[in-house]
Design an enzyme around this catalytic site. Structure first.
Site, PDB file in Angstrom:
ATOM      1  N   ASN A  23      17.072 -15.853 -15.000  1.00  0.00           N
ATOM      2  CA  ASN A  23      16.565 -14.962 -16.263  1.00  0.00           C
ATOM      3  C   ASN A  23      16.626 -13.504 -15.876  1.00  0.00           C
ATOM      4  OD1 ASN A  23      16.451 -17.293 -17.509  1.00  0.00           O
ATOM      5  ND2 ASN A  23      13.994 -17.308 -17.325  1.00  0.00           N
ATOM      6  N   ARG A  93      20.879 -18.400 -25.038  1.00  0.00           N
ATOM      7  CA  ARG A  93      20.042 -17.490 -25.479  1.00  0.00           C
ATOM      8  C   ARG A  93      20.183 -16.025 -24.950  1.00  0.00           C
ATOM      9  NH1 ARG A  93      16.129 -17.337 -28.758  1.00  0.00           N
ATOM     10  NH2 ARG A  93      14.398 -15.587 -28.855  1.00  0.00           N
ATOM     11  N   CYS A 117      17.438 -23.288 -25.181  1.00  0.00           N
ATOM     12  CA  CYS A 117      16.601 -24.405 -25.174  1.00  0.00           C
ATOM     13  C   CYS A 117      15.888 -24.486 -26.504  1.00  0.00           C
ATOM     14  CB  CYS A 117      15.788 -24.538 -24.000  1.00  0.00           C
ATOM     15  SG  CYS A 117      16.413 -24.977 -22.568  1.00  0.00           S
ATOM     16  N   ARG A 122      12.296 -19.677 -31.976  1.00  0.00           N
ATOM     17  CA  ARG A 122      12.450 -18.475 -30.964  1.00  0.00           C
ATOM     18  C   ARG A 122      13.002 -17.391 -31.787  1.00  0.00           C
ATOM     19  NH1 ARG A 122      15.029 -20.853 -25.686  1.00  0.00           N
ATOM     20  NH2 ARG A 122      13.856 -19.151 -24.742  1.00  0.00           N
ATOM     21  N   PRO A 123      12.081 -16.644 -32.601  1.00  0.00           N
ATOM     22  CA  PRO A 123      12.639 -15.469 -33.253  1.00  0.00           C
ATOM     23  C   PRO A 123      12.807 -14.278 -32.680  1.00  0.00           C
ATOM     24  CG  PRO A 123       9.820 -15.795 -33.281  1.00  0.00           C
ATOM     25  CD  PRO A 123      10.590 -17.014 -32.541  1.00  0.00           C
ATOM     26  N   ILE A 124      13.435 -13.543 -33.149  1.00  0.00           N
ATOM     27  CA  ILE A 124      13.942 -12.051 -32.404  1.00  0.00           C
ATOM     28  C   ILE A 124      13.332 -10.912 -33.127  1.00  0.00           C
ATOM     29  CG2 ILE A 124      15.926 -13.072 -31.175  1.00  0.00           C
ATOM     30  CD1 ILE A 124      17.690 -11.514 -33.277  1.00  0.00           C
ATOM     31  N   ASP A 125      12.064 -11.188 -34.040  1.00  0.00           N
ATOM     32  CA  ASP A 125      11.729 -10.001 -34.665  1.00  0.00           C
ATOM     33  C   ASP A 125      11.346  -8.798 -33.906  1.00  0.00           C
ATOM     34  OD1 ASP A 125       9.707 -11.902 -34.186  1.00  0.00           O
ATOM     35  OD2 ASP A 125       8.550 -10.490 -34.662  1.00  0.00           O
ATOM     36  N   GLN A 126      10.835  -8.915 -32.665  1.00  0.00           N
ATOM     37  CA  GLN A 126      10.159  -8.220 -31.785  1.00  0.00           C
ATOM     38  C   GLN A 126      11.353  -7.153 -31.302  1.00  0.00           C
ATOM     39  OE1 GLN A 126       6.917  -7.353 -31.596  1.00  0.00           O
ATOM     40  NE2 GLN A 126       6.984  -8.534 -33.504  1.00  0.00           N
ATOM     41  N   ASP A 305       7.899 -21.946 -18.036  1.00  0.00           N
ATOM     42  CA  ASP A 305       9.037 -22.799 -17.417  1.00  0.00           C
ATOM     43  C   ASP A 305       8.638 -23.829 -16.574  1.00  0.00           C
ATOM     44  OD1 ASP A 305      11.137 -19.807 -17.821  1.00  0.00           O
ATOM     45  OD2 ASP A 305      10.358 -21.181 -19.390  1.00  0.00           O
TER      46      ASP A 305
HETATM   47  C1  EPZ Z   1      12.627 -16.059 -21.817  1.00  0.00           C
HETATM   48  O1  EPZ Z   1      12.873 -16.542 -22.934  1.00  0.00           O
HETATM   49  C2  EPZ Z   1      13.240 -16.839 -21.018  1.00  0.00           C
HETATM   50  N1  EPZ Z   1      14.510 -16.956 -21.081  1.00  0.00           N
HETATM   51  C3  EPZ Z   1      12.476 -18.245 -21.144  1.00  0.00           C
HETATM   52  O2  EPZ Z   1      12.967 -19.257 -19.981  1.00  0.00           O
HETATM   53  C4  EPZ Z   1      11.025 -18.368 -20.816  1.00  0.00           C
HETATM   54  O3  EPZ Z   1      10.665 -19.428 -21.096  1.00  0.00           O
HETATM   55  C5  EPZ Z   1      10.433 -17.182 -21.805  1.00  0.00           C
HETATM   56  O4  EPZ Z   1      11.152 -15.814 -21.566  1.00  0.00           O
HETATM   57  C6  EPZ Z   1       9.013 -17.025 -21.423  1.00  0.00           C
HETATM   58  O5  EPZ Z   1       8.838 -16.507 -20.135  1.00  0.00           O
HETATM   59  C7  EPZ Z   1      15.401 -16.043 -20.604  1.00  0.00           C
HETATM   60  O6  EPZ Z   1      15.092 -15.086 -19.982  1.00  0.00           O
HETATM   61  C8  EPZ Z   1      17.022 -16.190 -20.911  1.00  0.00           C
HETATM   62  P1  EPZ Z   1       9.929 -14.680 -24.989  1.00  0.00           P
HETATM   63  P2  EPZ Z   1      12.482 -15.604 -24.247  1.00  0.00           P
HETATM   64  O7  EPZ Z   1      10.566 -13.832 -26.029  1.00  0.00           O
HETATM   65  O8  EPZ Z   1      12.818 -14.078 -23.821  1.00  0.00           O
HETATM   66  C9  EPZ Z   1       7.730 -14.996 -29.137  1.00  0.00           C
HETATM   67  C10 EPZ Z   1      13.926 -20.898 -19.217  1.00  0.00           C
HETATM   68  O9  EPZ Z   1      13.817 -22.197 -19.179  1.00  0.00           O
HETATM   69  N2  EPZ Z   1       8.814 -14.012 -29.482  1.00  0.00           N
HETATM   70  O10 EPZ Z   1       9.026 -14.251 -23.886  1.00  0.00           O
HETATM   71  O11 EPZ Z   1      13.122 -16.032 -25.433  1.00  0.00           O
HETATM   72  C11 EPZ Z   1       8.411 -16.462 -28.851  1.00  0.00           C
HETATM   73  O12 EPZ Z   1       8.577 -17.139 -29.906  1.00  0.00           O
HETATM   74  C12 EPZ Z   1      13.882 -20.254 -20.384  1.00  0.00           C
HETATM   75  O13 EPZ Z   1      14.451 -20.682 -18.263  1.00  0.00           O
HETATM   76  C13 EPZ Z   1       8.452 -13.564 -30.943  1.00  0.00           C
HETATM   77  O14 EPZ Z   1       7.555 -13.945 -31.827  1.00  0.00           O
HETATM   78  O15 EPZ Z   1      10.994 -15.649 -24.507  1.00  0.00           O
HETATM   79  C14 EPZ Z   1       7.423 -16.987 -27.664  1.00  0.00           C
HETATM   80  O16 EPZ Z   1       6.448 -17.655 -28.412  1.00  0.00           O
HETATM   81  C15 EPZ Z   1      13.237 -21.268 -21.470  1.00  0.00           C
HETATM   82  N3  EPZ Z   1       9.320 -12.750 -31.440  1.00  0.00           N
HETATM   83  C16 EPZ Z   1       7.141 -15.672 -26.983  1.00  0.00           C
HETATM   84  O17 EPZ Z   1       7.423 -14.593 -27.758  1.00  0.00           O
HETATM   85  C17 EPZ Z   1      10.420 -12.182 -30.714  1.00  0.00           C
HETATM   86  O18 EPZ Z   1      11.213 -11.283 -31.044  1.00  0.00           O
HETATM   87  C18 EPZ Z   1       7.731 -15.698 -25.833  1.00  0.00           C
HETATM   88  O19 EPZ Z   1       8.994 -15.357 -25.734  1.00  0.00           O
HETATM   89  C19 EPZ Z   1      10.778 -12.556 -29.260  1.00  0.00           C
HETATM   90  C20 EPZ Z   1       9.643 -13.711 -28.913  1.00  0.00           C
END
Ligand code: EPZ
Length: 433
Positions: A23, A93, A117, A122-126, A305
């Site tokens: 990551n 992703r 996965c 898995r929104p990207i609003d932030q 994870d």
């Molecule tokens: C990263 O995903 C990792 N992937 C994931 O690892 C890991 O599970 C996750 O971080 C949490 O540590 C990579 O780095 C490629 P987040 P990411 O944004 O960035 C919510 C693996 O197995 N959210 O930290 O997608 C989201 O829905 C993978 O290696 C929003 O609401 O995770 C979640 O509930 C799986 N809006 C929380 O935040 C947004 O714009 C954390 O998501 C972004 C996220």
């Protein structure tokens, strides 16, 4: 379809060397394009997500030489395209990091909505909130995120959710923005810090990574450099849990123990022996694990994870464990498969109630995502009898040569090619002798 064939019940013993952090790698590779010169990156894991990403970078015009020895030389100076190919980008992703990079480099980017996965919404609003705060206009049309800005100007951005991806993506755009940017409520994962350190090695000015407030001063240009990626805390944790689950004695080497503190704490709580060295952690499964309660949280909390892998250890513990998955709303898809192996787990919304059983028994199971696949391998290693894990392409996305690393520490695990079955493999082995 390839599958893993595992004969369980053998304690793991020996030393396993951990590779570079997936990551971190999938963010640092696109970040190279922010520089006007080539970068050499070491300790890159040779996994499918990295291989796909290297292809995507070449599609946008970068020169990439990636070898299985863990080194990549990437030159983004000739990149002219601000669009990533739809079919490739949606397969993973981290392709969305090209949004921040190309927005920072060209002021515009068109990247398909990311795949990744299926562990819940898995929104990207932030991410979008951050880009808009920097002055970009962002639309989503036909599954493609289109971002453009005449100029990017630093701003203060408060993340409503602690998000690894959004923190990194906003950093990638902000390092080339005019003026200062502050990211408040930032993610603190080790790979966030690694990306910030890499950006600074290229001449960026990022401070505070690893805390919940990151301050960035935009720069006009960035230079090439050499950089070594940190060890993968999740790969390390997976092997630590496998050692505990098989009653083994394994030295997990080339790690940063501090990154694994929450995992170490839980294994100690479950009665395992855990010895920390400067760059290794030794785990001995000296008794049947004790029950434990786990709540996944952003770093430094227990990592989501490793929730699926440690649920296997809980399923053979004494007593009932409660596992709460705080980050994702659909990250218990491995439970159905563990039930086929005799696990006694009830899932209510984001809580798994794990009643420990004496032992799991081997079965034919299917991986549903990367870490679910890792959990099923651990289950097969500890189970009585033979387990076959299908859909192992999920596992290959995030673990380099996992069956070779496990075999080297005593596991009886083989990768069967499409249509191959073990009897044929054994008879051909006998024929060759
Ligand atoms: C990263 O995903 C990792 N992937 C994931 O690892 C890991 O599970 C996750 O971080 C949490 O540590 C990579 O780095 C490629 P987040 P990411 O944004 O960035 C919510 C693996 O197995 N959210 O930290 O997608 C989201 O829905 C993978 O290696 C929003 O609401 O995770 C979640 O509930 C799986 N809006 C929380 O935040 C947004 O714009 C954390 O998501 C972004 C996220």
């Amino acid at each position: 379809m390839e599958k893993f064939h595992i004969s369980g019940g053998k304690p793991l013993a020996g030393t396993v060397h951990i590779g570079g952090a997936k990551n971190a790698a999938v963010a640092i590779m696109p970040a190279v394009l922010l520089a006007d010169e080539p970068c050499t990156i070491y300790n890159i894991p040779y996994i499918d997500d990295v291989i796909i990403l290297a292809d995507i970078l070449e599609e946008v015009g970068a020169k990439v030489s990636l070898n299985s020895g863990g080194c990549a030389v990437i030159d983004g100076s000739s990149v002219t395209c601000n669009k990533a190919p739809y079919d490739m980008a949606k397969r993973m992703r981290a392709s969305y990091y090209l949004l921040g990079v190309l927005l920072g480099k060209f002021g515009e980017a068109e990247i398909p909505l990311p795949g990744g996965c299926e562990i819940g919404a898995r929104p990207i609003d932030q991410h979008i909130k951050g880009f808009e705060a920097l002055g970009a206009k962002v639309d989503i049309e036909h599954g493609v995120v289109k971002a453009r800005a005449d100029r990017l100007v630093g701003n203060e951005i408060y993340l409503d959710v602690v998000s690894v991806g959004a923190t990194i993506n906003i950093m990638l755009a902000a390092v080339r923005a005019e003026g200062s940017t502050t990211i408040v409520n930032a993610a603190k994962e080790p790979h966030v810090v690694d990306v910030a350190n890499f950006l600074n090695t290229m001449g960026a000015r990022v401070k505070g990574a690893g805390t919940d407030t990151i301050r960035i001063k935009g720069v006009d240009r960035m230079n090439g450099c050499e950089y070594t990626i940190i060890p993968d805390q999740i790969e390390a944790g997976t092997f630590m849990i496998a050692a505990a689950a098989t009653g083994g004695d394994v030295v997990v080497a080339d790690v940063i123990p501090k990154h694994l503190e929450s995992t170490t704490a839980k294994l100690l709580e479950m009665g395992m022996e855990v010895i920390e060295g400067d760059d290794y952690i030794r785990v001995r499964g000296i008794r049947k694990p004790r029950k434990v309660n786990i709540k996944t949280l952003p770093y430094p909390g227990f990592p989501t994870d490793l929730q699926q892998p440690i649920s296997v250890l809980c399923s053979i513990a004494k007593g009932t464990s409660i596992i709460t998955e705080s980050l994702f709303d659909h990250r218990f898809r491995h439970v159905e498969e563990l039930r086929r192996m005799g696990a006694n787990i009830k899932v209510e919304d984001r809580v798994a109630i794990v009643e420990g059983v004496d032992a799991l028994t081997g079965a034919l199971v299917s991986a549903t995502d990367l870490r679910a696949g890792a959990a099923l391998i651990i289950a097969g290693l500890t189970a009585q009898g033979v387990t076959e894990v299908e859909n192992i392409h999920y596992i290959d996305r995030g673990y380099e040569k996992i069956e070779k690393k496990l075999s080297a520490i005593g596991a009886d695990i083989r990768r069967l090619k499409d249509g191959e079955n073990l009897l044929k493999v054994i008879s051909s082995n006998i024929a060759v002798r």
